[in-house]
Design a protein around this motif. Structure first.
Motif, short mmCIF file in Angstrom:
data_model
loop_
_atom_site.label_atom_id
_atom_site.label_comp_id
_atom_site.label_asym_id
_atom_site.label_seq_id
_atom_site.Cartn_x
_atom_site.Cartn_y
_atom_site.Cartn_z
N SER B 68 0.87 -1.05 -0.13
CA SER B 68 -0.67 -0.01 0.08
C SER B 68 1.03 1.45 -0.17
CB SER B 68 -0.58 0.40 1.32
OG SER B 68 -0.05 -0.40 2.49
N ASP B 69 -0.06 2.26 -0.20
CA ASP B 69 0.93 3.53 -0.30
C ASP B 69 0.97 4.49 0.81
OD1 ASP B 69 -0.27 3.55 -3.40
OD2 ASP B 69 1.71 3.29 -3.05
N VAL B 70 -0.42 4.70 1.23
CA VAL B 70 -1.05 5.33 2.29
C VAL B 70 -2.02 4.70 3.53
CG1 VAL B 70 -2.92 6.09 1.16
CG2 VAL B 70 -1.97 7.77 2.26
N ILE B 71 -1.68 5.20 4.56
CA ILE B 71 -1.98 4.46 5.77
C ILE B 71 -3.26 6.03 6.66
CG2 ILE B 71 -0.07 5.04 7.13
CD1 ILE B 71 -0.49 2.41 8.95
N LYS B 86 4.54 2.24 14.33
CA LYS B 86 5.43 2.76 13.94
C LYS B 86 5.97 1.34 13.06
CE LYS B 86 9.71 4.81 15.79
NZ LYS B 86 9.98 4.36 15.02
N ARG B 87 5.85 -0.11 13.55
CA ARG B 87 6.15 -0.68 13.39
C ARG B 87 5.80 -0.84 11.64
NH1 ARG B 87 8.25 -5.59 15.66
NH2 ARG B 87 8.17 -7.44 14.33
N LEU B 88 4.21 -1.02 11.42
CA LEU B 88 3.57 -0.80 10.23
C LEU B 88 3.89 0.48 9.31
CD1 LEU B 88 -0.16 -1.11 11.15
CD2 LEU B 88 1.07 -2.74 9.97
N TYR B 89 3.88 1.04 9.90
CA TYR B 89 5.18 2.33 8.81
C TYR B 89 6.31 2.16 8.28
CZ TYR B 89 6.68 6.81 7.66
OH TYR B 89 6.89 7.77 6.95
N GLU B 90 6.71 1.77 9.57
CA GLU B 90 8.09 0.91 8.81
C GLU B 90 7.76 -0.27 7.42
OE1 GLU B 90 10.43 0.09 12.31
OE2 GLU B 90 10.73 2.51 12.34
N GLN B 91 6.87 -1.03 7.71
CA GLN B 91 6.80 -1.78 6.80
C GLN B 91 6.59 -1.83 5.55
OE1 GLN B 91 4.28 -4.64 8.70
NE2 GLN B 91 5.79 -5.93 9.21
N MET B 92 5.75 -0.60 5.37
CA MET B 92 5.49 0.29 4.07
C MET B 92 6.58 0.71 2.79
SD MET B 92 2.38 2.68 5.62
CE MET B 92 1.97 3.48 4.03
N PRO B 93 6.88 0.30 1.89
CA PRO B 93 7.55 0.82 1.05
C PRO B 93 7.52 1.76 1.00
CG PRO B 93 6.02 -0.41 0.01
CD PRO B 93 5.17 -0.58 0.62
N ASP B 94 8.03 2.87 0.28
CA ASP B 94 8.56 4.48 0.24
C ASP B 94 7.94 3.96 -1.95
OD1 ASP B 94 11.52 5.67 1.25
OD2 ASP B 94 9.22 5.32 1.86
N PRO B 95 7.51 5.60 -2.22
CA PRO B 95 7.04 6.51 -1.20
C PRO B 95 5.51 6.44 -0.66
CG PRO B 95 7.12 6.52 -3.91
CD PRO B 95 7.30 5.19 -3.81
N ARG B 124 3.72 12.00 17.10
CA ARG B 124 4.95 11.66 17.90
C ARG B 124 5.74 11.21 17.43
NH1 ARG B 124 3.03 13.62 23.87
NH2 ARG B 124 2.21 16.10 23.19
N VAL B 125 5.18 10.05 16.46
CA VAL B 125 5.60 8.28 16.13
C VAL B 125 6.77 8.67 14.56
CG1 VAL B 125 5.13 7.12 18.04
CG2 VAL B 125 3.45 7.40 17.01
N ILE B 126 5.63 9.00 14.05
CA ILE B 126 5.32 8.97 12.42
C ILE B 126 5.04 10.19 11.59
CG2 ILE B 126 5.23 5.94 12.20
CD1 ILE B 126 1.93 7.09 11.43
N PRO B 127 5.90 10.61 10.65
CA PRO B 127 5.69 12.17 9.55
C PRO B 127 3.89 12.39 9.16
CG PRO B 127 7.70 10.77 9.15
CD PRO B 127 6.99 10.02 9.91
N VAL B 128 3.37 12.56 9.56
CA VAL B 128 2.16 12.76 8.85
C VAL B 128 2.06 13.90 7.86
CG1 VAL B 128 -0.69 13.78 9.35
CG2 VAL B 128 0.75 11.81 10.94
N ASP B 129 1.17 13.19 6.20
CA ASP B 129 1.41 14.46 5.62
C ASP B 129 0.33 15.26 5.19
OD1 ASP B 129 2.91 11.85 3.73
OD2 ASP B 129 3.45 13.35 3.76
N VAL B 130 -0.88 14.98 5.99
CA VAL B 130 -2.70 15.74 5.62
C VAL B 130 -3.18 15.27 7.69
CG1 VAL B 130 -4.57 16.34 5.00
CG2 VAL B 130 -2.67 15.38 2.90
#
Lengths: 176, 163
Positions: B68-71, B86-95, B124-130
């Motif tokens: 997936s691309d977006v969470i 945090k673990r799920l976010y690190e499992q997502m591939p870039d971008p 506070r744990v992952i960078p947010v875009d929107v």
């Protein structure tokens, strides 16, 4: 169907030292105060005797009475020394259609209450919750560990009145 | 200006920049991790359903973060859950992109002051875009958040995300 006074009188004859008084003048349902280390014998009797048959534990919850003295500890935060924590049991009999409330008070510094997990299995997790959030230890509980907070929560027991949030937990900033 | 709005002069040939092409491809098919925590998840499901369709923007739910691309973090983030997020976010591939939906994941929500187990804001744990405000945000608000994310992706250049 028995009223609270009848239940109290029968209990007082059977357990003269442990059951202390019936408090009926507060605006809540009348409750019976009992001693913390004998509560499992009292509850076994309440479950098994033919005239009571309290087979359903509706609720078991801890309460921080906050009736000690407030003082400031070394960091300047308010703590409470002395006073009591209590555990409230709400019992109901489905067959005989009566219900009663029991209250057990222990001291705040080292709270210990006999566990009723062998009597009603639903109290297993309720006692784990009271342990997690208040720090009340239940003797002879099959598996007493934290249930809501993470297992490695060092900062204490959250629902006490003098609880303060820690600064960081595993790298995340906790308070606002 | 959308890539597909260009005028076809010569039988289906478009001339564009590689950046614009890649950005258009990324924003038109943002596959989301189906990750709902609390009440905002119901609104996210409502947005995915047929009335306020998510699929017309190319957003389909995928079961795994690796595809997936977006969470979309929808719901109250507790401290226990934050470690797993945090673990799920690190499992997502870039971008990859993050939309924080609702008050609870923006700033702790109604539990910010006395909640002893609530993380005050998922940033506070992952960078947010929107950030999408609301409690819960209406499906139209979430769609606007998605459109803002698409705007952000449209203006990206290659150096922004590690491709």
């Amino acid at each position: 169907m028995k009223s609270a006074e009848e239940i109290f009188n029968i209990l007082k004859e059977k357990f003269p030292g442990s059951v202390t008084e019936l408090v009926a003048d507060k605006p809540v349902d009348p409750f019976i105060e009992a001693s913390p280390l004998e509560i499992d014998k009292i509850c076994t009797f309440l479950l098994e005797s033919e005239e009571f048959k309290f087979d359903s534990l509706m609720n078991l919850s801890g309460v921080d009475d906050a009736n000690g003295e407030k003082e400031k500890d070394e960091k300047g935060f308010d703590t409470i020394k002395g006073g009591t924590l209590s555990v409230w049991y709400h019992l109901e009999s489905i067959e005989l259609k009566h219900k009663i409330t029991l209250k057990v008070s222990t001291e705040r510094e080292n709270p210990e209450v006999a566990s009723v997990a062998e009597i009603w299995r639903s109290s297993d997790w309720h006692e784990r919750e009271a342990f997690d959030l208040y720090g009340i230890k239940f003797l002879n509980h099959p598996d007493l560990r934290r249930i809501l907070m993470p297992y490695d929560w060092e900062a204490g027991h959250p629902l006490r009145k003098d609880y303060k949030n820690p600064e960081f937990y595993q790298g995340m900033k906790v308070p606002d | 200006m959308n890539l597909s709005d260009q005028h076809f002069t010569d039988d289906n040939i478009i001339i564009t920049k590689v950046e614009d092409l890649f950005n258009w491809a990324r924003l038109s098919s943002l596959w989301q991790v189906g990750f709902g925590l609390a009440c905002c998840a119901i609104e996210m499901m409502a947005t995915s359903a047929s009335h306020y369709d998510f699929d017309r923007f190319g957003v389909i739910p995928r079961p795994s973060p690796r595809q997936s691309d977006v969470i979309i973090i929808s719901g109250t983030v507790t401290l226990k859950m934050a470690i797993r997020i945090k673990r799920l976010y690190e499992q997502m591939p870039d971008p990859k992109y993050v939309i924080s939906m609702g008050s609870c994941s923006n700033c702790g929500g109604p539990y910010w002051e006395h909640g002893y187990h609530v993380l005050n804001g998922v940033d506070r744990v992952i960078p947010v875009d929107v950030f999408v405000p609301g409690c819960p945000p209406r499906p139209e608000a979430l769609l606007e958040g998605l459109l803002k994310l698409q705007e952000k992706i449209r203006n990206e250049s290659f150096g922004d995300k590690n491709v």
